[in-house]
Design a protein around this motif. Structure first.
Motif, PDB file in Angstrom:
ATOM      1  N   ASN A  11       0.822  -1.317   0.109  1.00 55.24           N
ATOM      2  CA  ASN A  11      -0.016   0.202  -0.236  1.00 55.24           C
ATOM      3  C   ASN A  11       0.950   1.257  -0.180  1.00 55.24           C
ATOM      4  OD1 ASN A  11       0.643   0.870   2.904  1.00 55.24           O
ATOM      5  ND2 ASN A  11      -0.867  -0.453   3.433  1.00 55.24           N
ATOM      6  N   MET A  12       0.295   2.331  -0.022  1.00 57.41           N
ATOM      7  CA  MET A  12       1.032   3.689  -0.167  1.00 57.41           C
ATOM      8  C   MET A  12       1.972   3.842   0.791  1.00 57.41           C
ATOM      9  SD  MET A  12      -0.090   5.729  -2.665  1.00 57.41           S
ATOM     10  CE  MET A  12       0.423   7.361  -2.195  1.00 57.41           C
ATOM     11  N   GLU A  13       1.671   3.597   2.216  1.00 55.00           N
ATOM     12  CA  GLU A  13       2.378   3.875   3.301  1.00 55.00           C
ATOM     13  C   GLU A  13       3.531   2.929   3.513  1.00 55.00           C
ATOM     14  OE1 GLU A  13       2.372   6.738   4.813  1.00 55.00           O
ATOM     15  OE2 GLU A  13       0.689   7.231   3.672  1.00 55.00           O
ATOM     16  N   GLU A  14       3.173   1.744   3.098  1.00 58.73           N
ATOM     17  CA  GLU A  14       4.572   0.764   3.115  1.00 58.73           C
ATOM     18  C   GLU A  14       5.367   1.032   1.974  1.00 58.73           C
ATOM     19  OE1 GLU A  14       1.709  -3.446   4.552  1.00 58.73           O
ATOM     20  OE2 GLU A  14       1.936  -2.522   2.490  1.00 58.73           O
ATOM     21  N   ALA A  15       4.889   1.266   0.912  1.00 57.46           N
ATOM     22  CA  ALA A  15       5.639   1.665  -0.107  1.00 57.46           C
ATOM     23  C   ALA A  15       6.826   2.992   0.054  1.00 57.46           C
ATOM     24  CB  ALA A  15       4.974   1.843  -1.437  1.00 57.46           C
ATOM     25  N   ILE A  16       6.090   3.815   0.700  1.00 53.34           N
ATOM     26  CA  ILE A  16       6.910   4.962   1.133  1.00 53.34           C
ATOM     27  C   ILE A  16       8.009   4.494   2.347  1.00 53.34           C
ATOM     28  CG2 ILE A  16       6.697   7.227   2.202  1.00 53.34           C
ATOM     29  CD1 ILE A  16       4.168   7.571   0.659  1.00 53.34           C
ATOM     30  N   GLN A  17       7.726   3.835   3.250  1.00 55.95           N
ATOM     31  CA  GLN A  17       8.521   3.379   4.178  1.00 55.95           C
ATOM     32  C   GLN A  17       9.667   2.690   3.639  1.00 55.95           C
ATOM     33  OE1 GLN A  17       6.679   1.112   7.478  1.00 55.95           O
ATOM     34  NE2 GLN A  17       8.573   1.289   8.685  1.00 55.95           N
ATOM     35  N   SER A  18       9.268   1.806   2.801  1.00 58.32           N
ATOM     36  CA  SER A  18      10.100   0.761   2.441  1.00 58.32           C
ATOM     37  C   SER A  18      11.307   1.602   1.367  1.00 58.32           C
ATOM     38  CB  SER A  18       9.668  -0.435   1.565  1.00 58.32           C
ATOM     39  OG  SER A  18      10.719  -0.910   0.875  1.00 58.32           O
ATOM     40  N   LEU A  19      10.718   2.448   0.604  1.00 56.07           N
ATOM     41  CA  LEU A  19      11.393   3.487  -0.167  1.00 56.07           C
ATOM     42  C   LEU A  19      12.290   4.304   0.566  1.00 56.07           C
ATOM     43  CD1 LEU A  19      12.010   4.529  -3.122  1.00 56.07           C
ATOM     44  CD2 LEU A  19      10.067   6.160  -2.620  1.00 56.07           C
ATOM     45  N   GLU A  20      12.060   4.839   1.806  1.00 58.07           N
ATOM     46  CA  GLU A  20      12.841   6.037   2.633  1.00 58.07           C
ATOM     47  C   GLU A  20      13.977   5.151   3.252  1.00 58.07           C
ATOM     48  OE1 GLU A  20       8.966   7.909   4.473  1.00 58.07           O
ATOM     49  OE2 GLU A  20      10.788   8.522   5.277  1.00 58.07           O
ATOM     50  N   GLU A  21      13.733   3.893   3.391  1.00 58.22           N
ATOM     51  CA  GLU A  21      14.934   2.854   3.866  1.00 58.22           C
ATOM     52  C   GLU A  21      15.985   2.499   3.010  1.00 58.22           C
ATOM     53  OE1 GLU A  21      12.766  -0.634   5.604  1.00 58.22           O
ATOM     54  OE2 GLU A  21      11.909   0.593   6.943  1.00 58.22           O
ATOM     55  N   SER A  22      15.532   2.005   1.614  1.00 54.00           N
ATOM     56  CA  SER A  22      16.324   1.950   0.558  1.00 54.00           C
ATOM     57  C   SER A  22      16.949   3.264   0.148  1.00 54.00           C
ATOM     58  CB  SER A  22      15.677   1.236  -0.562  1.00 54.00           C
ATOM     59  OG  SER A  22      14.827   2.091  -1.087  1.00 54.00           O
ATOM     60  N   LEU A  23      16.429   4.493   0.182  1.00 53.38           N
ATOM     61  CA  LEU A  23      16.977   5.642  -0.232  1.00 53.38           C
ATOM     62  C   LEU A  23      18.234   5.975   0.890  1.00 53.38           C
ATOM     63  CD1 LEU A  23      13.992   7.881  -1.011  1.00 53.38           C
ATOM     64  CD2 LEU A  23      15.957   7.200  -2.456  1.00 53.38           C
ATOM     65  N   LYS A  24      17.993   5.623   2.214  1.00 58.07           N
ATOM     66  CA  LYS A  24      18.893   5.949   3.128  1.00 58.07           C
ATOM     67  C   LYS A  24      20.177   5.019   2.905  1.00 58.07           C
ATOM     68  CE  LYS A  24      15.977   7.057   7.131  1.00 58.07           C
ATOM     69  NZ  LYS A  24      15.395   6.627   8.193  1.00 58.07           N
ATOM     70  N   GLU A  25      20.219   4.032   2.504  1.00 59.36           N
ATOM     71  CA  GLU A  25      21.278   3.124   1.962  1.00 59.36           C
ATOM     72  C   GLU A  25      21.954   3.585   1.060  1.00 59.36           C
ATOM     73  OE1 GLU A  25      19.777  -0.738   0.852  1.00 59.36           O
ATOM     74  OE2 GLU A  25      18.714  -1.241   2.969  1.00 59.36           O
ATOM     75  N   GLU A  26      21.409   4.342   0.041  1.00 62.55           N
ATOM     76  CA  GLU A  26      22.327   5.245  -0.966  1.00 62.55           C
ATOM     77  C   GLU A  26      22.562   6.539  -0.616  1.00 62.55           C
ATOM     78  OE1 GLU A  26      23.585   4.084  -3.868  1.00 62.55           O
ATOM     79  OE2 GLU A  26      22.881   2.059  -3.680  1.00 62.55           O
ATOM     80  N   LYS A  27      22.297   6.953   0.764  1.00 59.92           N
ATOM     81  CA  LYS A  27      22.519   8.188   1.163  1.00 59.92           C
ATOM     82  C   LYS A  27      21.828   9.368   0.771  1.00 59.92           C
ATOM     83  CE  LYS A  27      27.359   7.089   2.880  1.00 59.92           C
ATOM     84  NZ  LYS A  27      26.809   5.830   3.430  1.00 59.92           N
ATOM     85  N   PHE A  28      20.500   8.993   0.376  1.00 63.77           N
ATOM     86  CA  PHE A  28      19.622   9.911  -0.089  1.00 63.77           C
ATOM     87  C   PHE A  28      18.661  10.190   1.034  1.00 63.77           C
ATOM     88  CE2 PHE A  28      21.088   8.535  -4.160  1.00 63.77           C
ATOM     89  CZ  PHE A  28      20.966   9.619  -5.282  1.00 63.77           C
ATOM     90  N   GLY A  29      18.393  11.285   1.244  1.00 62.60           N
ATOM     91  CA  GLY A  29      17.227  11.566   2.471  1.00 62.60           C
ATOM     92  C   GLY A  29      15.917  12.249   1.542  1.00 62.60           C
TER      93      GLY A  29
END
Length: 127
Positions: A11-29
């Motif tokens: 769902n939207m919130e799960e996708a955003i949460q997962s996306l934020e986690e993967s972005l952090k791994e690439e040093k994107f905020g």
């Protein structure tokens, strides 16, 4: 193709949460989350679809790009959208390479290619 868009079963919130986690791994905020549906409804306009825009940035990469050509600032920060389409959640972005090609600078094209690949991996990981 000027965009990269995928479907996810989340769902939207799960996708955003997962996306934020993967972005952090690439040093994107995530600098900002803009809820278009909420904003339009706040202005008295009907809009039923969930549609959120995440403005994302890697400060090191932003500094590299702006040092090469300040006009690249027109394309910063990068945007990733998460939205509902016919009952499915989609995650997508305009490709940095498509945007940076407007500046006709080979160094920027290489930087944009690297950033694009990293952001695509982040999106792919989040599905």
């Amino acid at each position: 193709m000027i965009d990269y868009t995928i479907f996810t079963k989340k769902n939207m919130e799960e996708a955003i949460q997962s996306l934020e986690e993967s972005l952090k791994e690439e040093k994107f905020g995530v600098l900002w989350k803009f809820d278009i549906k909420e904003k339009l409804q706040e202005k008295g306009l009907e809009f039923e679809k969930e549609f959120k825009v995440l403005e994302v940035c890697n400060p090191h990469e932003a500094q590299r790009v702006l040092s090469e050509n300040e006009m690249a600032g027109y394309f910063l920060p990068c945007k990733i959208v998460v939205y509902e389409d016919n009952g499915q959640t989609k995650i997508g972005m305009p490709k940095p390479t498509a945007l940076i090609n407007l500046l006709n600078n080979e160094t920027l094209k290489q930087i944009a290619k690297d950033i694009e690949e990293r952001l695509m991996r982040c999106i792919d990981k989040s599905i």
